[in-house]
Design a protein around this motif. Structure first.
Motif, PDB file in Angstrom:
ATOM      1  N   ASN A  81      25.901  36.975  38.664  1.00 50.30           N
ATOM      2  CA  ASN A  81      24.863  37.886  39.084  1.00 50.30           C
ATOM      3  C   ASN A  81      24.182  38.257  37.807  1.00 50.30           C
ATOM      4  O   ASN A  81      22.853  38.637  37.711  1.00 50.30           O
ATOM      5  N   ALA A  82      25.017  38.354  36.731  1.00 50.55           N
ATOM      6  CA  ALA A  82      24.250  38.791  35.307  1.00 50.55           C
ATOM      7  C   ALA A  82      23.368  37.714  35.095  1.00 50.55           C
ATOM      8  O   ALA A  82      22.212  37.917  34.461  1.00 50.55           O
ATOM      9  N   GLY A  85      19.988  37.815  36.491  1.00 48.02           N
ATOM     10  CA  GLY A  85      19.297  39.167  36.101  1.00 48.02           C
ATOM     11  C   GLY A  85      19.471  40.360  36.985  1.00 48.02           C
ATOM     12  O   GLY A  85      18.914  41.155  37.104  1.00 48.02           O
ATOM     13  N   ARG A  86      20.528  40.086  37.914  1.00 49.52           N
ATOM     14  CA  ARG A  86      20.964  41.237  38.893  1.00 49.52           C
ATOM     15  C   ARG A  86      21.887  42.324  38.542  1.00 49.52           C
ATOM     16  O   ARG A  86      21.636  43.511  39.005  1.00 49.52           O
ATOM     17  N   MET A  87      22.719  41.722  37.673  1.00 44.86           N
ATOM     18  CA  MET A  87      23.851  42.727  37.316  1.00 44.86           C
ATOM     19  C   MET A  87      23.413  43.283  35.791  1.00 44.86           C
ATOM     20  O   MET A  87      23.115  42.389  34.957  1.00 44.86           O
ATOM     21  N   LYS A  88      23.502  44.588  35.646  1.00 42.26           N
ATOM     22  CA  LYS A  88      23.276  45.331  34.140  1.00 42.26           C
ATOM     23  C   LYS A  88      24.354  45.041  33.379  1.00 42.26           C
ATOM     24  O   LYS A  88      25.643  44.764  33.780  1.00 42.26           O
ATOM     25  N   LYS A  89      24.109  44.897  32.213  1.00 45.80           N
ATOM     26  CA  LYS A  89      25.197  44.346  30.953  1.00 45.80           C
ATOM     27  C   LYS A  89      26.536  45.481  30.969  1.00 45.80           C
ATOM     28  O   LYS A  89      27.535  44.960  30.875  1.00 45.80           O
ATOM     29  N   ASP A  90      26.089  46.691  30.997  1.00 44.41           N
ATOM     30  CA  ASP A  90      26.898  47.661  30.803  1.00 44.41           C
ATOM     31  C   ASP A  90      27.906  47.819  32.207  1.00 44.41           C
ATOM     32  O   ASP A  90      29.208  47.675  32.020  1.00 44.41           O
ATOM     33  N   ARG A  91      27.626  47.388  33.373  1.00 40.48           N
ATOM     34  CA  ARG A  91      28.456  47.175  34.408  1.00 40.48           C
ATOM     35  C   ARG A  91      29.212  45.890  34.245  1.00 40.48           C
ATOM     36  O   ARG A  91      30.294  45.851  34.810  1.00 40.48           O
ATOM     37  N   ASP A  93      30.073  44.391  31.522  1.00 40.24           N
ATOM     38  CA  ASP A  93      31.234  44.473  30.478  1.00 40.24           C
ATOM     39  C   ASP A  93      32.545  45.277  31.326  1.00 40.24           C
ATOM     40  O   ASP A  93      33.505  44.844  30.995  1.00 40.24           O
ATOM     41  N   SER A 140      35.798  52.734  31.541  1.00 37.14           N
ATOM     42  CA  SER A 140      34.402  53.033  31.195  1.00 37.14           C
ATOM     43  C   SER A 140      34.288  54.555  30.940  1.00 37.14           C
ATOM     44  O   SER A 140      33.261  55.060  30.549  1.00 37.14           O
ATOM     45  N   ASP A 155      28.491  46.539  43.653  1.00 39.59           N
ATOM     46  CA  ASP A 155      28.733  45.832  42.182  1.00 39.59           C
ATOM     47  C   ASP A 155      29.694  44.723  42.437  1.00 39.59           C
ATOM     48  O   ASP A 155      29.494  43.642  41.982  1.00 39.59           O
TER      49      ASP A 155
END
Length: 484
Positions: A81-82, A85-91, A93, A140, A155
């Motif tokens: 998903n990352a 381009g669908r999942m943000k990097k902080d999530r 990680d 986190s 997520d």
């Protein structure tokens, strides 16, 4: 005094209420709110499953590799998903850290759903989603249940459905278990081959249909047991190919609804890297979501192994029958008294144990067959019992085989005097004398031996048909059994 008592009661009530509140957090789903233990990493849907499916008492975490398989699949999905381009990097990680922790063996006590469940595995999938989400939240710096930062559905289940996660996870778990199983089958095969080398010069009578046949060595018999298991290892290895194909990205029925284009292909690549297995995306996700071929084929390989092991176990029981009124060609290690009433009796408990395991595995294969044949349209809701049956079969084998090997096979000894007696008395040895004495003469010898209850060698010596030197050469194990 009354006011002081009243104030004390109010304070006590407040403190009691706070202690209760501190021990629980409130989560909600479409059915409403529910209190969840504050220290639990699972959430509301897992809690409902714990209430609904108190069936076997066997939980997801009974099989650690099954739990790891969920983390591997969720890790592959998050990375895919990352990539699209669908999942943000902080999530990503945070989810990566959570998944790796579970792969490393942590938090397994939170995977609590009973293996028997309705809903085609939805409860198991949500258990994984909720636990991994809350682990990620804590790692986190957030609190459990603060799903606005990392959410179990949005997520952890992004671009997914239970209908692709659950079967893929089972495939991965079975592959991990198969590595253990093949290792144990190989060790057992090696043990038989070692005994084959040890017994290779000990002559005995072979038997067909329970009757005396022709001579062989005890070593040949044990090598044959080993070679049968070698063939079963190859069968298990070949059956893995049906488990490499997965359907991540199929989502509900195989159309890929809610999944981002390119996600399915990326997920397969990541899953292969994470598992170390050549996982590939099915060419038709609708077919893969409803078909159970991989499970059926792999279960068939387990059934084949059962048939071979049961035959071997029964042979060992027959060869060890006695000690005074059976074949008694071999000794099995004495492990425990065999009777509560008959003094001195010792039973072949390890071959008996192995036979029972084989019968159970064969029964599990029938369960897999029936469940796999009764899926409806685009989904098979009975995947949980298929998964239970196959994982149980694998575990029964790889836990029992070391016992069978160490407590039985490694300690088997030969009763050479008994084996020699059977050779001397057997009529079957006459076949080996055909090239020397001729068919007509050996037929006469066989007939006379049966009518007089004498051995073939006894008659040959009486009639002086062969010298002792000739008899010795003819009875050389290598000559007698075609080994040179």
């Amino acid at each position: 005094m009354k006011n002081e008592l009243k104030n004390l009661m109010i304070v006590s009530l407040v403190l009691f209420s706070y202690s209760l509140f501190a021990q629980f957090r409130t989560e909600k789903d479409l059915l409403g709110e529910k209190q969840i233990p504050a220290d639990a990493y699972y959430g509301v849907q897992t809690a409902r499953a714990l209430e609904n499916f108190q069936v076997s008492g066997v939980k997801t975490n009974f099989y650690p590799d099954y739990v790891r398989a969920y983390a591997m699949v969720k890790l592959a999905a998050a990375r895919a998903n990352a990539d699209v381009g669908r999942m943000k990097k902080d999530r990503l990680d945070a989810i990566e850290k959570a998944c790796q922790a579970v792969i490393d063996g942590k938090y397994h006590d939170q995977f609590l759903v009973d293996l028997y469940q309705g809903g085609a595995g939805t409860s198991a999938n949500m258990n994984a989603n909720e636990v991994l989400a809350n682990i990620a939240l804590e790692l986190s710096g957030h609190k459990k249940g603060e799903y606005k930062f990392i959410e179990p559905h949005d997520d952890l289940n992004m671009g997914q459905s239970t209908n692709d996660v659950y079967p893929t996870t089972i495939h991965v778990a079975l592959l991990l278990h198969n590595d253990k199983l093949m290792k144990e089958v190989k060790l057992l095969s090696d043990a038989f081959h070692k005994k084959g080398d040890e017994f290779n010069k000990i002559l005995k009578m072979g038997r067909t249909e329970g009757q005396d046949a022709v001579p062989m060595t005890l070593g040949q018999e044990f090598h044959a047991f080993g070679y049968q298991l070698d063939a079963e290892i190859e069968g298990l290895r070949k059956s893995e190919a049906y488990l490499y194909e997965e359907n991540m990205g199929a989502t509900a029925i195989g159309t890929g609804i809610t999944a981002t284009p390119g996600y399915a292909e990326k997920c397969a690549v990541h899953l292969a890297k994470i598992t170390g297995k050549p996982m590939v995306l099915s060419p038709d996700l609708i077919a893969a979501t409803s078909s159970m071929q991989g499970f059926v084929m792999y279960s068939s390989a387990l059934k084949s192994l059962s048939v071979a092991l049961s035959k071997i176990s029964s042979d060992l029981i027959i060869l060890a029958m006695g000690p005074r009124t059976g074949l008694f060609e071999i000794n099995l290690p004495a492990l425990q008294p065999g009777s509560s009433i008959m003094p001195g009796k010792v039973n072949p408990v390890m071959p008996e144990l192995m036979n029972q395991i084989c019968y159970k595995v064969i029964g599990n294969d029938l369960t897999v067959t029936l469940a796999s044949s009764n899926g409806l349209l685009q989904l098979n809701a009975y995947e949980p019992v298929v998964a239970i049956s196959i994982m149980e079969s694998q575990a029964l084998f790889y836990k029992t085989m070391p016992l069978f090997r160490k407590n039985c096979i490694d300690g088997i000894t030969a009763n050479e005097e008994v084996l020699k007696h059977y050779i001397d008395r057997s009529v079957g040895i006459v076949t080996a004398l055909n090239p020397v004495l001729g068919y007509e003469k050996t037929t006469e010898l066989a007939k006379e031996a049966l009518s007089t209850n004498k051995g073939i060698l006894e008659l040959i010596r009486e009639k002086k048909l062969l010298t002792e030197d000739q008899i010795k050469k003819l009875l050389d194990p290598a000559t007698m059994t075609g080994q040179k």
